[in-house]
Design an enzyme around this catalytic site. Structure first.
Site, PDB file in Angstrom:
ATOM      1  N   GLU A   1       1.275   4.215  -2.598  1.00  0.00           N
ATOM      2  CA  GLU A   1       1.260   5.578  -2.055  1.00  0.00           C
ATOM      3  C   GLU A   1       2.548   6.002  -1.358  1.00  0.00           C
ATOM      4  O   GLU A   1       2.576   7.022  -0.688  1.00  0.00           O
ATOM      5  CB  GLU A   1       0.079   5.722  -1.077  1.00  0.00           C
ATOM      6  CG  GLU A   1      -1.264   5.704  -1.804  1.00  0.00           C
ATOM      7  CD  GLU A   1      -2.446   5.716  -0.835  1.00  0.00           C
ATOM      8  OE1 GLU A   1      -2.281   6.142   0.318  1.00  0.00           O
ATOM      9  OE2 GLU A   1      -3.534   5.298  -1.270  1.00  0.00           O
TER      10      GLU A   1
ATOM     11  N   HIS B   1       0.826  -1.213   0.000  1.00  0.00           N
ATOM     12  CA  HIS B   1       0.000   0.000   0.000  1.00  0.00           C
ATOM     13  C   HIS B   1       0.852   1.253   0.000  1.00  0.00           C
ATOM     14  O   HIS B   1       0.731   2.114  -0.851  1.00  0.00           O
ATOM     15  CB  HIS B   1      -0.960   0.008   1.191  1.00  0.00           C
ATOM     16  CG  HIS B   1      -2.021   1.047   1.055  1.00  0.00           C
ATOM     17  ND1 HIS B   1      -1.788   2.388   1.336  1.00  0.00           N
ATOM     18  CD2 HIS B   1      -3.297   0.962   0.628  1.00  0.00           C
ATOM     19  CE1 HIS B   1      -2.897   3.056   1.077  1.00  0.00           C
ATOM     20  NE2 HIS B   1      -3.817   2.234   0.654  1.00  0.00           N
TER      21      HIS B   1
ATOM     22  N   HIS C   1      -7.323  -1.822  -4.494  1.00  0.00           N
ATOM     23  CA  HIS C   1      -5.988  -1.499  -5.035  1.00  0.00           C
ATOM     24  C   HIS C   1      -5.476  -2.604  -5.951  1.00  0.00           C
ATOM     25  O   HIS C   1      -4.928  -2.330  -7.017  1.00  0.00           O
ATOM     26  CB  HIS C   1      -4.988  -1.276  -3.902  1.00  0.00           C
ATOM     27  CG  HIS C   1      -5.167   0.029  -3.194  1.00  0.00           C
ATOM     28  ND1 HIS C   1      -5.079   1.237  -3.832  1.00  0.00           N
ATOM     29  CD2 HIS C   1      -5.433   0.313  -1.903  1.00  0.00           C
ATOM     30  CE1 HIS C   1      -5.282   2.215  -2.954  1.00  0.00           C
ATOM     31  NE2 HIS C   1      -5.510   1.676  -1.785  1.00  0.00           N
TER      32      HIS C   1
HETATM   33 CO    CO Z   1      -5.659   2.785  -0.053  1.00  0.00          CO
END
Ligand code: CO
Length: 284
Positions: free
Chosen positions: A199, A169, A231
């Site tokens: 991210e 993530h 995702h």
């Molecule tokens: Co997210």
């Protein structure tokens, strides 16, 4: 019998006033949540594994993502936030609660959850003690164990020289360092495996450059997330041009996607459960 009742009756009454609440232990599993039905099946298996290992301790769940709770509510599925779940547990007489995070890293989600749940400790007539278990990756040993499970579950069709790209993530939170740390550990075991994040660091463009430099022709894409949710389905395997699959395909690589989140592997669940056992031990 008469004598016994005469003796015991007053003492029972006296004891009643100062009597502490009977100890009632519970487990609260906390996850970001998911609205993907396959991912819910994975949660159900975790639920069963927890009940099997910690027999006799009631298990409840909380979802931290409000968006997901609202979405599920519209489908008639009621899920609770950690606050509501703990308020209800207090109401139901739980005195000791072990809260287990099903997060991957101790990032913002974990820390906010930690702060929230600890405020429920020691309220009048509430829960006396709360202990929080670490997310999947906390100590170095957790990273080593996780890397081994990933390696053991790589697609059997993958051949030598084919890369594996894991999608984590990532976060702006300092705990993002777990991803490069994980990358280091897993590359020691297999240099053709590389971990990137959506991210945080490392980003997909860096990963792409590394793979181009190594002249990689075929790539297996796998989520480094607890479940293969939004995702994995969109940012990793989606058809849009900014998905990892599209980016790497455009760079000349043949991409194969695997849509299995880490929580589907029993040995990964075992790591979370070991952390839960540790939290439970702090309740005594
Ligand atoms: Co997210």
């Amino acid at each position: 019998i008469l004598l016994l009742s005469l003796v015991s009756a007053p003492s029972l009454q006296a004891g009643d006033r100062a009597k502490p609440k009977p100890v009632k232990k519970g487990i609260l599993l906390v996850t970001f949540g998911t609205s993907v039905p396959e991912a819910q099946e994975v949660f159900d298996r975790i639920d069963a594994a927890v009940k099997d290992r910690f027999k006799g301790v009631e298990v409840r769940w909380a979802f931290t993502a409000k968006m997901i709770r609202l979405k599920l509510a519209k489908e008639g599925k009621i899920t609770l936030s950690p606050s509501l779940a703990l308020a209800r547990m207090a109401e139901d007489g739980f005195t000791h609660v072990a809260v287990q995070s099903l997060h991957v890293i101790p990032g913002q989600e974990f820390h906010q959850m930690y702060e929230t749940v600890m405020r429920f400790q020691g309220m009048p007539k509430g829960i006396e003690k709360i202990a929080v278990g670490s997310p999947l990756l906390a100590a170095t040993e957790d990273l080593l164990r996780t890397a081994e499970v990933i390696l053991a579950n790589l697609p059997p069709e993958r051949k030598k020289g084919e890369a594996v790209v894991l999608m984590g993530h990532g976060t702006h939170h300092p705990a993002n360092v777990y991803y490069p740390a994980m990358n280091f550990i897993i590359q020691k075991m297999d240099p053709e495996i590389i971990l990137g994040t959506v991210e945080g660091y490392p980003e997909i463009n860096q990963i792409k450059e590394d793979l181009v430099e190594k002249k990689i022709k075929k790539v297996w894409l796998l989520p480094f997330m607890s479940v293969a949710g939004d995702h994995a389905l969109n940012d990793m395997a989606g058809e849009e041009e900014d998905s990892w699959k599209s980016i790497l395909t455009k760079a000349g690589m043949d991409c194969r996607v695997v849509l299995t989140g880490m929580a589907a592997y029993p040995r990964i669940v075992e790591i979370w459960l070991d952390h839960l056992a540790e939290a439970l031990s702090h309740l005594d």
